[in-house]
Design an enzyme around this catalytic site. Structure first.
Site, PDB file in Angstrom:
ATOM      1  N   ASN A 107       0.858  -1.193   0.000  1.00  0.00           N
ATOM      2  CA  ASN A 107       0.000   0.000   0.000  1.00  0.00           C
ATOM      3  C   ASN A 107       0.888   1.234   0.000  1.00  0.00           C
ATOM      4  O   ASN A 107       2.010   1.193   0.500  1.00  0.00           O
ATOM      5  CB  ASN A 107      -0.880   0.013   1.259  1.00  0.00           C
ATOM      6  CG  ASN A 107      -1.813   1.218   1.300  1.00  0.00           C
ATOM      7  OD1 ASN A 107      -2.453   1.556   0.301  1.00  0.00           O
ATOM      8  ND2 ASN A 107      -1.876   1.895   2.436  1.00  0.00           N
ATOM      9  N   HIS A 109       0.688   5.191   1.389  1.00  0.00           N
ATOM     10  CA  HIS A 109      -0.103   6.063   2.252  1.00  0.00           C
ATOM     11  C   HIS A 109       0.552   7.447   2.248  1.00  0.00           C
ATOM     12  O   HIS A 109       1.771   7.554   2.402  1.00  0.00           O
ATOM     13  CB  HIS A 109      -0.145   5.505   3.676  1.00  0.00           C
ATOM     14  CG  HIS A 109      -1.000   6.312   4.591  1.00  0.00           C
ATOM     15  ND1 HIS A 109      -2.385   6.258   4.575  1.00  0.00           N
ATOM     16  CD2 HIS A 109      -0.679   7.242   5.521  1.00  0.00           C
ATOM     17  CE1 HIS A 109      -2.862   7.105   5.470  1.00  0.00           C
ATOM     18  NE2 HIS A 109      -1.849   7.717   6.059  1.00  0.00           N
TER      19      HIS A 109
END
Ligand code: GAR
Length: 204
Positions: A107, A109
């Site tokens: 991911n 972020h």
């Protein structure tokens, strides 16, 4: 040849950066599919135009998170990915889903984790008056916006910054660091050990 599935919820500019890098740098990997939880995600048309299979699994079609995640997992696994890349995929994921992709789901972020988890990260940074901000690529664990950190890049926060200006500068570094981190993964250069990510240490 490694297989990558990218999940998006919107614009998909990080997905685009990864697709372009994979093509121009001739990675030993192919983007097998781009999947969105929203039919109106802008990035779907870019993917389709680049000959990448696309799919939509709408969270609105399922009564709860568990059933949505199960359906999403089925769709992802049709493409037998070595790696699942969350690129602006704005969903909280259930523990079984995360566990299924343990060690093979990344991911990005838009903050220097563990600071500023969740939403509105640039506003959080401005409100706290931090002097540096940035972005983090990490392996996904069931703990939201935590998980072993692959890379972090920093931008300076200036006195005149607004949410928009800060967001734009962070996005520029995201587009550089995320393709780089994904490439490290597909080249087999990342090792997770005791919750930390090491690059180029090989199997020890
Ligand atoms: C990016 O800034 C990404 O870091 C962020 O959403 C944006 C998606 O932009 N992700 C999160 O906030 C996840 N918690 P994009 O769709 O243009 O890549």
């Amino acid at each position: 040849m490694r297989s990558i599935v990218i999940l998006i919820s919107g614009r998909g500019s990080n997905m685009e950066a990864i697709v372009r890098a994979a093509q121009t740098e001739q990675w030993p990997a192919k983007i097998a599919a781009v999947i969105s939880n929203r039919a109106d995600a802008g990035g779907l048309s870019f993917a389709a135009a680049h000959g990448i299979p696309t799919a939509v699994v709408s969270n609105k079609d399922f009564p709860d998170r568990a059933q949505f995640d199960a359906a999403l997992q089925l769709e992802i696994d049709r493409f037998a990915p070595d790696l699942v890349v969350l690129a602006g995929f704005m969903r909280i994921l259930t523990a079984p889903f995360v566990q299924h992709y343990a060690g093979r789901m990344l991911n990005i972020h838009p903050s220097l984790l563990p600071s500023f988890t969740g939403l509105a990260t640039h506003l959080q940074a401005l409100t706290m008056g931090v002097k540096v901000h940035g972005a983090t690529v990490h392996f996904v664990t069931a703990d939201l916006d935590h998980g072993p950190i692959v890379s972090q890049e920093v931008v300076a926060v200036t006195d005149g910054d607004t949410v928009e200006s800060l967001q734009a500068r962070v996005l520029v570094i995201e587009h550089q660091m995320y393709p780089c981190a994904v490439r490290w993964f597909v080249e087999g250069r990342l090792t997770i050990k005791d919750g930390r990510v090491y690059k180029d240490i090989g199997a020890q």
